[in-house]
Design an enzyme around this catalytic site. Structure first.
Site, short mmCIF file in Angstrom:
data_model
loop_
_atom_site.label_atom_id
_atom_site.label_comp_id
_atom_site.label_asym_id
_atom_site.label_seq_id
_atom_site.Cartn_x
_atom_site.Cartn_y
_atom_site.Cartn_z
N ARG A 22 -81.75 -13.86 4.47
CA ARG A 22 -80.34 -14.84 4.17
C ARG A 22 -79.53 -14.81 5.15
O ARG A 22 -78.93 -15.94 5.44
CB ARG A 22 -80.04 -14.49 2.66
CG ARG A 22 -78.71 -15.30 2.25
CD ARG A 22 -78.21 -14.93 0.74
NE ARG A 22 -77.67 -13.49 0.96
CZ ARG A 22 -76.54 -13.33 1.27
NH1 ARG A 22 -75.78 -14.40 1.49
NH2 ARG A 22 -75.93 -12.25 0.96
N CYS A 160 -75.14 -10.52 -8.21
CA CYS A 160 -75.41 -9.08 -7.42
C CYS A 160 -75.05 -8.02 -8.58
O CYS A 160 -75.92 -7.24 -8.90
CB CYS A 160 -74.52 -8.79 -6.38
SG CYS A 160 -74.84 -9.95 -4.97
N ARG A 180 -77.95 -5.09 -8.32
CA ARG A 180 -79.01 -5.40 -7.59
C ARG A 180 -79.20 -5.23 -6.15
O ARG A 180 -79.90 -4.68 -5.24
CB ARG A 180 -79.89 -6.55 -7.72
CG ARG A 180 -79.21 -7.85 -7.33
CD ARG A 180 -79.92 -9.05 -7.41
NE ARG A 180 -79.11 -10.33 -6.90
CZ ARG A 180 -79.01 -10.40 -5.67
NH1 ARG A 180 -79.74 -9.98 -4.74
NH2 ARG A 180 -78.24 -11.63 -5.39
N SER A 181 -77.80 -5.64 -5.57
CA SER A 181 -77.56 -5.53 -3.96
C SER A 181 -76.13 -5.24 -3.88
O SER A 181 -75.23 -5.77 -4.60
CB SER A 181 -77.85 -6.78 -3.54
OG SER A 181 -77.73 -7.07 -2.11
N CYS A 182 -75.80 -4.37 -2.80
CA CYS A 182 -74.33 -4.08 -2.44
C CYS A 182 -74.02 -4.01 -1.17
O CYS A 182 -74.72 -3.03 -0.37
CB CYS A 182 -73.89 -2.87 -3.23
SG CYS A 182 -72.14 -2.38 -3.25
N ASP A 183 -73.09 -4.78 -0.53
CA ASP A 183 -72.55 -4.66 0.79
C ASP A 183 -71.53 -3.41 0.52
O ASP A 183 -70.36 -3.70 0.23
CB ASP A 183 -72.08 -6.00 1.08
CG ASP A 183 -71.49 -5.79 2.52
OD1 ASP A 183 -70.97 -4.61 2.84
OD2 ASP A 183 -70.96 -7.09 3.11
N ASN A 191 -66.42 -4.15 -6.56
CA ASN A 191 -67.54 -3.95 -7.71
C ASN A 191 -66.77 -2.75 -8.39
O ASN A 191 -67.06 -2.74 -9.54
CB ASN A 191 -68.71 -3.59 -7.17
CG ASN A 191 -69.47 -4.89 -6.32
OD1 ASN A 191 -69.93 -4.61 -5.47
ND2 ASN A 191 -69.33 -6.05 -6.90
N HIS A 221 -76.34 -1.17 1.15
CA HIS A 221 -76.63 -1.45 2.62
C HIS A 221 -75.44 -1.58 3.24
O HIS A 221 -74.26 -1.90 2.61
CB HIS A 221 -77.49 -2.56 2.56
CG HIS A 221 -77.08 -3.97 2.06
ND1 HIS A 221 -77.43 -4.14 0.81
CD2 HIS A 221 -76.26 -4.88 2.29
CE1 HIS A 221 -76.88 -5.24 0.44
NE2 HIS A 221 -76.16 -5.86 1.20
N ILE A 222 -75.33 -1.29 4.40
CA ILE A 222 -74.43 -1.39 5.63
C ILE A 222 -75.01 -2.48 6.66
O ILE A 222 -76.01 -2.08 7.26
CB ILE A 222 -74.04 -0.27 6.21
CG1 ILE A 222 -73.52 0.78 5.14
CG2 ILE A 222 -73.06 -0.28 7.53
CD1 ILE A 222 -73.11 2.14 5.61
#
Length: 283
Positions: A22, A160, A180-183, A191, A221-222
């Site tokens: 993406r 997310c 489900r997904s985290c910056d 969050n 993730h980073i």
């Protein structure tokens, strides 16, 4: 704060590089992370190793609880996080379901307040939860979910942080939130603030004590262009003690949250922090 820093270090030590289609960027990625927030003792999980803009996170949460579907509605209450996804996401701009400028479609709070039943009528998940908890009922299904795969094409972004489960033990309310997904460098503190505040608010308006909030992240993730700032700046700073979140005690119902509640009804006390870090944002 220690949980946050430990997670960042775990990603650096144990994460694997993954190409993100993406964004076109690589992410250092860790699967499965669990964080716990002590809402009962008001240990507000506000990051202190950089300045965190907590007001926008609470404003966004209010927008979700109200079922907003337009970036202009979020801007009006002090949140600009939906401007890009509503107006700069080319896939959404090309989507025939988009209604025009600032339209977000059927995302997040729309699903939480107006989930569409098979007969086409709306179901208000949040109202059911608040009504049950206010009567002391926990049917083991006090679940608020924004994740509706059948309507992904009707919105600008998949959620997310997608599901919140409330659990009542005696007169104490707990929350388990799933993401489900985290910056992690940029988005996680947003969050964290929302999970903590959601439990505090729902406990207050349903007449219960707030207990603990459990935050479960699948893909933490980073991004590659964030890594140096995390390693060389943020992780080298010493954290300060956790501040406290003060919520206006006059907030007593879901109707209050839907109508008059504003950012002025939330205050943070004792927030010491280091300088802000300008992490790159990936749309």
């Amino acid at each position: 704060m220690k949980q946050y820093l430990d997670l960042c270090q775990r990603i650096i030590d144990d994460g694997e590089w993954v190409e993100n289609e993406r964004t076109g960027k690589r992410c250092l990625t860790l699967i499965n992370a669990d964080l716990t927030y002590d809402v009962a003792n008001n240990q507000f999980p506000l990051i202190t190793t950089r300045k965190s803009y907590w007001k926008a996170a609470i404003a966004e949460l209010l927008g979700y609880l109200r079922g907003y579907d337009n970036a202009a509605q979020f801007r009006a209450i002090g949140c600009n996080t939906w401007n890009a996804n509503a107006n700069d996401n080319q896939a959404w701009l090309n989507n025939p379901h988009r209604k025009g400028e600032d339209d977000m479609g059927r995302v997040y709070g729309v699903q939480g307040r107006r989930w569409q039943k098979p007969d086409g009528t709306p179901f208000d998940q949040l109202r059911k939860i608040v009504d049950n908890l206010s009567r002391g009922i926990d049917d083991r299904g006090e679940i608020l979910t924004f994740y509706n795969p059948g309507e992904f094409e009707l919105g600008c972004l998949r959620p997310c942080m997608h599901t919140h489960t409330f659990s009542l033990l005696g007169d104490t309310l707990h929350l388990t939130s799933y993401q489900r997904s985290c910056d992690v460098p940029l988005g996680l503190n947003f969050n964290q603030i929302q999970v903590f505040t959601l439990l505090a608010l729902i406990a207050q308006i349903t007449g219960h004590k707030a207990g603990k909030a459990y935050h479960k992240i699948v893909n933490a993730h980073i991004y590659e262009d964030q890594l140096a700032l995390m390693q060389d700046v943020q992780l080298k700073r010493e954290p300060f003690p956790s501040p406290q979140l003060i919520i206006n005690p006059a907030i007593q119902s879901l109707d209050d949250l839907e109508t008059w509640v504003a950012l002025e009804d939330f205050q943070v006390e004792g927030y010491q922090h280091h300088e802000a870090i300008q992490y790159p944002f990936s749309v």
